[in-house]
Design a protein around this motif. Structure first.
Motif, short mmCIF file in Angstrom:
data_model
loop_
_atom_site.label_atom_id
_atom_site.label_comp_id
_atom_site.label_asym_id
_atom_site.label_seq_id
_atom_site.Cartn_x
_atom_site.Cartn_y
_atom_site.Cartn_z
N SER A 276 -58.62 102.61 11.96
CA SER A 276 -58.30 101.02 11.61
C SER A 276 -58.39 101.21 9.90
CB SER A 276 -58.17 100.17 12.70
OG SER A 276 -57.37 98.89 11.99
N GLN A 277 -57.46 100.26 9.14
CA GLN A 277 -58.05 99.87 7.67
C GLN A 277 -56.96 98.78 7.68
OE1 GLN A 277 -59.56 102.49 4.66
NE2 GLN A 277 -60.74 102.20 6.62
N GLY A 278 -58.37 97.55 7.65
CA GLY A 278 -57.05 96.37 7.17
C GLY A 278 -56.58 95.68 8.02
N LEU A 279 -56.29 94.44 7.96
CA LEU A 279 -56.35 93.69 9.19
C LEU A 279 -54.60 92.80 8.75
CD1 LEU A 279 -55.77 93.05 12.04
CD2 LEU A 279 -57.64 91.46 12.36
N ASP A 280 -54.05 93.17 8.14
CA ASP A 280 -53.40 91.95 6.72
C ASP A 280 -51.74 92.34 6.81
OD1 ASP A 280 -55.48 91.79 5.01
OD2 ASP A 280 -55.04 93.86 3.92
N PRO A 281 -50.92 90.89 7.03
CA PRO A 281 -49.64 90.79 7.43
C PRO A 281 -48.91 92.49 6.35
CG PRO A 281 -50.46 89.04 5.77
CD PRO A 281 -51.23 89.47 5.88
N ILE A 282 -47.41 92.41 7.16
CA ILE A 282 -46.82 93.45 6.21
C ILE A 282 -46.11 93.23 4.87
CG2 ILE A 282 -44.41 93.13 6.92
CD1 ILE A 282 -45.93 96.48 7.65
N ASP A 283 -46.73 92.57 4.14
CA ASP A 283 -46.24 91.98 2.82
C ASP A 283 -47.05 91.79 2.48
OD1 ASP A 283 -46.20 89.70 4.93
OD2 ASP A 283 -46.34 88.70 2.53
N LYS A 284 -48.92 91.92 2.68
CA LYS A 284 -50.00 91.72 1.61
C LYS A 284 -50.70 92.92 2.63
CE LYS A 284 -50.34 86.86 0.96
NZ LYS A 284 -49.13 86.02 2.42
N GLY A 285 -49.87 93.88 2.93
CA GLY A 285 -51.32 95.45 3.53
C GLY A 285 -51.50 96.47 1.97
N ASP A 286 -52.33 96.91 2.01
CA ASP A 286 -52.07 97.84 0.73
C ASP A 286 -52.11 99.55 0.98
OD1 ASP A 286 -53.84 99.78 -0.55
OD2 ASP A 286 -55.98 98.18 -0.38
N THR A 287 -51.71 100.03 0.36
CA THR A 287 -50.49 100.73 1.11
C THR A 287 -51.76 102.15 1.03
OG1 THR A 287 -49.93 101.38 -1.39
CG2 THR A 287 -48.54 100.44 0.08
N ASN A 288 -52.31 102.09 0.16
CA ASN A 288 -53.67 103.49 0.87
C ASN A 288 -53.87 103.05 1.91
OD1 ASN A 288 -53.38 104.41 -2.19
ND2 ASN A 288 -54.95 102.92 -3.00
N ASP A 289 -54.59 102.08 2.98
CA ASP A 289 -55.15 102.12 3.70
C ASP A 289 -54.12 102.56 5.05
OD1 ASP A 289 -57.18 100.74 3.04
OD2 ASP A 289 -56.67 98.50 3.91
N LYS B 38 -49.38 100.07 22.76
CA LYS B 38 -48.93 99.90 24.07
C LYS B 38 -48.21 98.95 23.55
CE LYS B 38 -50.11 102.89 26.86
NZ LYS B 38 -49.68 104.15 27.08
N GLU B 39 -49.73 97.76 22.31
CA GLU B 39 -48.69 96.96 22.49
C GLU B 39 -49.03 96.18 20.83
OE1 GLU B 39 -51.29 93.33 24.22
OE2 GLU B 39 -51.73 94.32 25.57
N VAL B 40 -48.48 95.51 20.13
CA VAL B 40 -48.30 95.02 18.64
C VAL B 40 -48.71 93.91 18.34
CG1 VAL B 40 -47.00 94.59 16.30
CG2 VAL B 40 -46.03 96.93 18.57
N TYR B 41 -49.70 93.63 18.13
CA TYR B 41 -50.59 92.12 17.75
C TYR B 41 -50.40 91.65 15.95
CZ TYR B 41 -54.53 95.39 16.79
OH TYR B 41 -55.50 96.96 16.09
N PRO B 42 -50.84 90.41 16.02
CA PRO B 42 -50.08 89.97 13.87
C PRO B 42 -51.35 91.02 13.66
CG PRO B 42 -50.49 87.90 16.00
CD PRO B 42 -50.77 89.30 16.96
N ASN B 43 -50.90 91.35 12.33
CA ASN B 43 -51.63 91.88 11.15
C ASN B 43 -52.09 93.41 12.21
OD1 ASN B 43 -51.03 89.28 9.92
ND2 ASN B 43 -53.12 88.68 10.52
#
Length: 253
Positions: A91-104, A144-149
């Motif tokens: 896993s790379q990063g733990l950011d909301p979708i609007d702030k995510g790093d596309t390289n990650d 199995k679940e989706v969690y914030p960020n």
């Protein structure tokens, strides 16, 4: 010749623990990893300790051409793989979708999904003529679940969940078992990688609880692989006692 297990991401965490477990059980190993020096060190240690034979494959599962070349040059007797453990993932990063790093995003999808597919296509074609084999895919509670960020990481592990089901159907006529192992919180290099080397932040993930360790997952994988031929464990979700869901955790100071 002894049975053979091929393990990706074999130089740390769950992959390294599986290498120790299967070596102890007398399996010869094909260990695939990106860190060449560490791979050599682990391989030599296991060969000396357990009197087994190991083939080292230095490759990145994201690089289809070099991965294919590195695996296909293995001698024919080493392509008789009994167990494939698709462990390479991150896993790379733990950011909301609007702030995510596309390289990650690219790294996670290329490793967790495409890399798993590349390795599986090659090795399943080695298994098919033998009409036997066992593929273990390392998923996650995030599948199995989706969690914030968690967005893209969760999506990649949901893909592993779907692919495991699809593989099980496609490979059924060839007698090949497919199992998905889905850990919750396991204290490995996972969080250090997610937080890009920030060890203090990574330690906070496991504060005031007893997480799983890599050996717990390796032990579960060995249990699955050691079942009788007519028994397959399709799916296993493994959590520390202190964790109920991806986000509900009992932290007792």
């Amino acid at each position: 010749m002894s049975k053979i297990a091929l393990i990706t991401g074999a130089t740390s965490g769950i992959g390294e623990a599986c290498a120790h477990t299967f070596a102890q059980q007398g399996y010869n190993l094909v260990l695939l990893a990106r860190r060449e020096d560490r791979l050599a060190k682990i391989a030599h240690h296991l060969e000396d300790k357990y009197a087994i034979t190991i083939k080292q494959v230095f490759a990145d599962v994201r690089d289809k051409e070099s991965l294919t070349a590195a695996l296909e040059v293995l001698p024919a007797e080493w392509k008789k793989v009994d167990v494939l453990i698709n462990n390479a993932g991150l896993s790379q990063g733990l950011d909301p979708i609007d702030k995510g790093d596309t390289n990650d995003w690219d790294i996670m999808i290329d490793t967790n999904v495409k890399g798993l597919l590349y390795v599986t296509k090659i090795v399943s074609n080695w298994m098919i003529p033998n009409q036997s084999g066992h593929i273990i895919n390392i998923g996650s509670i995030a599948g199995k679940e989706v969690y914030p960020n968690g967005n893209v990481y969760c999506a990649s592990k949901h893909a592993v969940d779907a692919l495991s089901k699809g593989m099980r159907i496609d490979l059924l006529p060839h007698g090949i078992k497919v199992t998905e192992i889905n850990p919750g919180m396991v204290e490995t290099e996972f969080s250090v990688v997610r937080f890009k080397g920030d060890e203090d932040r990574a330690k906070k993930v496991y504060e005031n609880l007893e997480p799983l360790i890599a050996d717990d997952i390796a032990d579960a994988i060995w249990y699955v692989v050691s079942r009788p031929k007519h028994v397959n464990i399709n799916d296993m979700l493994i959590m520390p006692t202190a964790q109920a869901t991806a986000t509900i955790i009992n932290r007792t100071p």
